[in-house]
Design a protein around this motif. Sequence first.
Motif, PDB file in Angstrom:
ATOM      1  N   ARG A   1      -3.726   7.862  -3.131  1.00 13.21           N
ATOM      2  CA  ARG A   1      -2.548   7.073  -4.109  1.00 13.21           C
ATOM      3  C   ARG A   1      -3.376   6.919  -5.535  1.00 13.21           C
ATOM      4  NH1 ARG A   1      -0.781   1.997  -0.601  1.00 13.21           N
ATOM      5  NH2 ARG A   1      -0.911   1.013  -2.399  1.00 13.21           N
TER       6      ARG A   1
ATOM      7  N   SER B   1       3.127   2.081  -0.127  1.00 19.46           N
ATOM      8  CA  SER B   1       2.612   2.638  -1.215  1.00 19.46           C
ATOM      9  C   SER B   1       3.576   2.144  -2.398  1.00 19.46           C
ATOM     10  CB  SER B   1       2.328   4.214  -1.097  1.00 19.46           C
ATOM     11  OG  SER B   1       3.608   4.549  -0.455  1.00 19.46           O
TER      12      SER B   1
ATOM     13  N   GLN C   1      -4.770  -3.740  -3.793  1.00 16.36           N
ATOM     14  CA  GLN C   1      -4.881  -3.125  -2.438  1.00 16.36           C
ATOM     15  C   GLN C   1      -6.122  -2.672  -2.272  1.00 16.36           C
ATOM     16  OE1 GLN C   1      -2.132  -0.775  -0.520  1.00 16.36           O
ATOM     17  NE2 GLN C   1      -0.441  -2.149  -0.700  1.00 16.36           N
TER      18      GLN C   1
ATOM     19  N   LEU D   1      -8.921   4.835   7.351  1.00  6.58           N
ATOM     20  CA  LEU D   1      -7.514   5.255   7.283  1.00  6.58           C
ATOM     21  C   LEU D   1      -7.050   4.926   6.013  1.00  6.58           C
ATOM     22  CD1 LEU D   1      -5.590   7.298   8.997  1.00  6.58           C
ATOM     23  CD2 LEU D   1      -4.412   5.195   9.986  1.00  6.58           C
TER      24      LEU D   1
ATOM     25  N   THR E   1      -5.858   6.907   2.567  1.00  4.60           N
ATOM     26  CA  THR E   1      -4.772   6.749   1.751  1.00  4.60           C
ATOM     27  C   THR E   1      -4.691   6.336   0.482  1.00  4.60           C
ATOM     28  OG1 THR E   1      -4.155   4.757   2.889  1.00  4.60           O
ATOM     29  CG2 THR E   1      -3.221   6.452   3.931  1.00  4.60           C
TER      30      THR E   1
ATOM     31  N   ILE F   1       1.934   3.331   6.140  1.00  4.17           N
ATOM     32  CA  ILE F   1       1.305   4.120   4.825  1.00  4.17           C
ATOM     33  C   ILE F   1       2.557   4.465   3.872  1.00  4.17           C
ATOM     34  CG2 ILE F   1       0.437   6.141   4.316  1.00  4.17           C
ATOM     35  CD1 ILE F   1      -1.321   6.234   6.679  1.00  4.17           C
TER      36      ILE F   1
END
Lengths: 204, 658
Positions: free
Chosen positions: A162, B635, A175, A154, A158, B631
């Motif tokens: 990004r 970000s 990250q 997951l 994402t 999520i």
Amino acid sequence: MNEGTASSLRLTPKQQRREADDKTVFGFWLYLMTDCVLFGSLFATFVVLRNNTFGGPGGETLFSLNFVLAETLILLTSSFTCGLGILAARRGQKNLVLWLFGITFLLGLAFIGLELHEFNHLYNDGDSWRRSGFLSAFFTLVGTHGLHISTGLLWMGTMMVRVKKAGLSRLNVRQLTMLSLFWHFLDIVWIFIFTVVYLFGVVL
Amino acid sequence: MISAIAGLFGRLNGTALPHEPVTQGGAVLMVLSLLAVAAILTYFKRWKWLWKEWLTSVDPKKIGVMYIVIALLMLARGAADAVMMRIQQATSVGAHHGIISSDTFQQVFSAHGTIMIFFVGMGLMFGLINLVVPLQIGARDVAFPTLNAISFWLFASGMVLVNLSLVVGEFSAAGWLAYPPLSELKFSPGVGVDYWIWSLEVAGIGSLLSAINFITTIIKMRAPGMNLMKMPMFVWSVLGSLSLVAFAFPILTVTLTLLFLDRALGMHFFTAIGGGNPMMYVNLIWAWGHPEVYILVLPAFGVFSEIVPAYSRKALFGYTSMVWAIWAIVLLSFLVWLHHFFTMGAGANVNAFFGIMTMLIAVPTGVKIFNWLFTMYRGRVHFASPMIWFLGFVFLFTMGGVAGVLMAVPAIDFQVHNSLFLVAHFHTMIVTGVVFGFFAGITYWFPKFVGFKLHEGLGKLAAKLWIVGFVLAFGPLYILGLMGATRRLDHYDPSTGWQPLFIIAGIGVAIIVAGAAVQILQLVVSIIQRNENLDNTGDIWNARSLEWSTASPPPHYNFAHVPVVQSRDAWWVQKRGKKPQSQPYHSIKAPNNTASGVLAGAFSFVIGFGAIWHIWWLFGAGFLATILTVIIRSSSEDNEHTISAKEIAAIEGQRSYA
């Protein structure tokens, strides 16, 4: 304290960001260590219960080493591509990062698919987690690892969105670094599962 | 149709409301006080203020205060449970059956232990850590401010779950550690054990995240010049305690989850049949539970290590040995868990090993006791109220420790296992160690964070009442234990001759409650007389560490200039040296407030509530909401705002120096 030391105590924006990265990655390492204790506890329960089959089947009849070897190789390969992905991220090669993490993602997905197949197979044969202490411990230990891998997938999904949108920003690279730490960690845990659960289950 | 709708609510239905008068009374009281608070907030139009200044705050100084407020409220609840147990045991003899039924009695002692350890002990501890650690290491914030808010709200969410069980459903009746097979579905079919599991699961994850946060803060964010061996002793003890949290709490998470899997999915980890192993649970829970004792008591030791030097006007005696004592305790605390169940039958050699390890732990603890006493020796000791707490602690804790060493001998433990002797022992350690320590700490640091000090006379009176009450309340329990009274007893025969001692214990608890009442009075009087007790200097006790070098209460950036540390007791040395030249101010970055913490608390509550009542769609929805929020939030860069040099100059200009 004079003027000179006072100004040297102020960090430039670049130093501030490096310090923040440093803190975050350190904190993430600490988290991984606590996760290690979590898996350690689950391994301990598995080892205690591994012979408590309560008249049901044990590892030697349930596990197929070829199948598990395939799972293992898939996961190891995904760790390799993940490592290459981080190298590419450090060099700022955005497309290569997307490709490599894409491959890692698919390999991880294949691993989870195989694991679910195995679980489903056991369940349908009447060897579910309700059958015995051994099977409870098996499903919980391997399932917790699978849950971690799913979380990683997951996260990876994402991250790819990004990176595609915002490129290899400092935040995204940081990250990705933590994601790869997580992924390698799960690989190591799997090596122990392969050994303690499957190999010992069949051999010992 | 109706059954389909009822199915949406899992096990939850109309019978969940309380039945017994005592629980009904408690539930009504709790709901009414919540309504009263809501009404007051609405009347004074303070909701927005509460939300902006407190609930969404990421300032550790405010989070610390919120921890302490919750912990003190929970202390009142836990104390109410204690009073009920004392009344029950003093009156439930022969033909009389006391004030509550045995089932309620079991819920009461389970709730008492759970609340006191997880929501009072841990709450006071994390409260003081949040308040004091960043200031003592000369930092402006913690490593991960948002995570800190999330940790707090997970703690709060666990607290709400524990208290909700009073109104909706029931609480666990399986003791504060819920040993199986009693806590398994077969013997505890209700929701009580599930409430216990999920409130601890949620609060425990909060503690774990907090530990990661503060270890990172201490390792990475100390002021320049403060190497490890120059850290204040409180920071050392927190580092030791939180290392234990990092290693022990994952075990708790696993253990609770496995028990829940047994109960909800029919697994066989700890069941008596199906190949389960109940003793594995006891091993696992104590592999967490014994370190937990040291998690609570190490920071309290740290508090005393700050207070004794401050009020003796002398540097801490044996700094290096103090550090080594902390780490010896950290290591040994993982090697003694089996002493909680010598009677399991692990065999003489295993019991001997754990017995010897247990006795060994008295050595580093003794080192600390003697270091504090040597710090006082030839110091100019000021017997302020924190020192009264310390003296009570040092005397009673040593006695309790001797009782502990006695029980470390397996042969003796077999005699007193599960007796009131044990109950008296661990209350001596936790109450005089942890509670006295944190009360002393709150008194000591109160002026730093509120701006005025607490009333001294009432503080001393409260401490003395607590000490006398403690001796009366727990002294008889040692004797009763040796006479054969077991713990968790809700009724006994008059021929045992125990009743007089139980009545004395009840009087002791009444005196402790009087002490607590004096503390409330102390707070009220101190607020009324605040102008006479203001701390204008920021260093009201003439103390030694960096938190006293800034204003009281500190500005929210803590330090206008990052302090530079040259030695231990940095502030003590600094204030005796040359006055530093005035320097220009620079702008400071500070994190924005965030609703993430409140959301985490709300979602974890929904997850827990869904799991407790088997409302699986709610459980799933809670997880989905959590994942989506993570999520979305992850970000974006951490949101920060800048405090300009001008604003800082204005704030610092208001500060008056002595």
